[in-house]
Design a protein around this motif. Structure first.
Motif, short mmCIF file in Angstrom:
data_model
loop_
_atom_site.label_atom_id
_atom_site.label_comp_id
_atom_site.label_asym_id
_atom_site.label_seq_id
_atom_site.Cartn_x
_atom_site.Cartn_y
_atom_site.Cartn_z
N GLU A 82 0.82 -1.21 0.00
CA GLU A 82 0.00 0.00 0.00
C GLU A 82 0.86 1.26 0.00
O GLU A 82 0.52 2.26 -0.63
CB GLU A 82 -0.92 -0.01 1.22
N ARG A 85 2.51 1.68 -3.55
CA ARG A 85 1.55 1.95 -4.62
C ARG A 85 0.81 3.27 -4.46
O ARG A 85 0.38 3.86 -5.46
CB ARG A 85 0.52 0.82 -4.69
N LYS A 86 0.65 3.72 -3.22
CA LYS A 86 -0.17 4.91 -2.99
C LYS A 86 0.60 6.06 -2.36
O LYS A 86 0.65 7.17 -2.92
CB LYS A 86 -1.38 4.56 -2.11
N ARG A 90 2.26 9.58 -3.97
CA ARG A 90 1.68 10.85 -3.52
C ARG A 90 2.77 11.82 -3.06
O ARG A 90 2.71 13.02 -3.31
CB ARG A 90 0.70 10.60 -2.37
#
Length: 419
Positions: A82, A85-86, A90
């Motif tokens: 997570e 990927r995120k 960001r």
């Protein structure tokens, strides 16, 4: 035997990092200047060939007397899926969005190794704001910074946050440890790991993240929140820490922290009424009652240089932040109220905390006496994906007698976020 094996593994890992950096034109040193849960930051040197082929690097280093950079190395093989990927994308996206501003750490480039991701960042080797406050407190034999020095740094911080918000980015982890100083004394906002980019108008966030001592009350109460208004609360905590050498609210349990927030901050003798007023106007329990960034910039404690705040960016044609509110009318600055001794619970210092002002906001005719009534509206609420399954863990750490870092609210790898 186990320690020796671990040391050999670390040496092999570092040699691999040196080779991967050298292939990209950077000479990685063994000096570690920072670390996080999944990353380490090292001092490095950019080669002349790399500088010639990287316009951002060449532009930024042209005004400096060195070729040093900071390289943040994230082990993509060890981080949760997570995160890679995120949250890592960001962070990179937020750094690109906020380029280029004098008071935001610059991202020069990123590249991928076999098991690692590299972020080449601007070097700010003057320590963080927490260290600066403690060092100046020891030198002065008095807790906190002088108001003149606090004002100089706070102006730069407000400019940096205004640039982020104007670029569609909310930081969500504003704290003294995430504010660096460079060798010229410029403040640099860093660590966009919890940052979020604004989405649909009036949409709210729900991620419980940040550091508890700096976190807005609506987040502690598990409410959906505006990222921009949450950043404003954190600014109030940082300013209080600057001028007093301590944090305004210190508790380990969220519900007890909220009780302290309701009572409001207590101020030491000698702090100017104007500074107290600005802090109180930011530390409002009701998010919409907090001063917007434009109002902070024109507050009388910030004058006379307030008109320069939103033009400190090195990017061309940087505009003043135009703040908006969803449906409420413009609101003037709130009334300046002297501290009053009432029959309210006292904090550890024996002083009576000033009560928080009530929500909703005051009527348009109740401006502070002695301060110009400046009717500007608030910034638009932030937006991002609503995330769930958030677990927090508290951790405190600082030397006795110094300004202490807040309890850190952390994500657990085994509890992934689900949009």
């Amino acid at each position: 035997m186990q320690g020796s094996s671990r040391q050999k593994l670390d040496q092999r890992t570092f040699r691999a990092q040196v080779l991967e950096c050298r292939d990209k034109g950077y000479l990685l040193s063994s000096k570690k200047i920072g670390s996080g849960a999944f990353s380490k930051v090292y001092l490095a040197y950019a080669t002349q060939e790399r500088i010639q082929h990287n316009p951002r690097l060449a532009s930024d280093l042209r005004g400096k007397r060195h070729t040093m950079v900071a390289i943040k190395i994230i082990s993509t093989a060890k981080v949760p899926v997570e995160f890679s990927r995120k949250f890592l994308p960001r962070e990179i996206s937020s750094l690109h969005a906020t380029y280029k501003h004098l008071n935001v750490v610059q991202l020069y480039e990123t590249y991928q190794g076999s098991q690692r991701c590299y972020l080449v960042l601007e070097l700010a080797d003057g320590g963080d704001l927490l260290q600066h406050i403690n060092a100046m407190s020891a030198r002065r034999c008095c807790p906190g910074l002088e108001e003149k020095e606090a004002r100089r740094l706070f102006r730069q911080l407000v400019s940096a946050v205004a640039h982020c918000h104007n670029s569609g980015v909310v930081h969500r982890d504003l704290k003294c440890e995430n504010i660096l100083l460079d060798e010229r004394g410029f403040l640099k906002l860093t660590d966009f790991g919890f940052a979020s980019q604004l989405g649909l108008k009036n949409s709210l966030l729900s991620t419980f993240c940040g550091s508890m001592a700096y976190t807005a009350p609506e987040i502690l109460m598990s409410k959906k929140y505006s990222g921009e208004q949450a950043d404003l609360w954190s600014l109030g905590v940082i300013l209080y820490a600057m001028v007093t050498g301590k944090l305004p609210f210190k508790e380990h349990q969220p519900h007890r922290m909220i009780l302290l927030m309701r009572r409001g901050p207590a101020f030491p003798p000698g702090l100017s009424p104007e500074c107290q007023d600005l802090i109180q106007a930011l530390l409002q329990l009701c998010p919409r009652a907090r001063l917007g960034l434009q109002q902070v910039a024109t507050h009388r404690w910030m004058l006379p240089a307030a008109h320069m705040l939103f033009r400190i960016s090195t990017a061309p044609a940087e505009s003043v932040v135009a703040s908006r509110e969803d449906s409420a009318p413009p609101r003037p600055l709130q009334q300046l109220r002297p501290l009053q001794h009432q029959e309210t619970p006292k904090n550890g210092s024996g002083q009576v905390p000033a009560p928080l002002k009530a929500c909703p906001r005051q009527a348009a005719g109740s401006a502070r006496p002695g301060i110009r009534s400046i009717a500007v509206t608030n910034l638009p609420p932030g937006a991002t994906f609503a995330l769930s399954h958030v677990h927090h863990q508290e951790r405190a750490g600082a030397l006795p007698g110094q300004l202490r870092a807040g309890e850190w609210i952390e994500r657990r790898p085994d509890k992934p976020f689900i949009p």
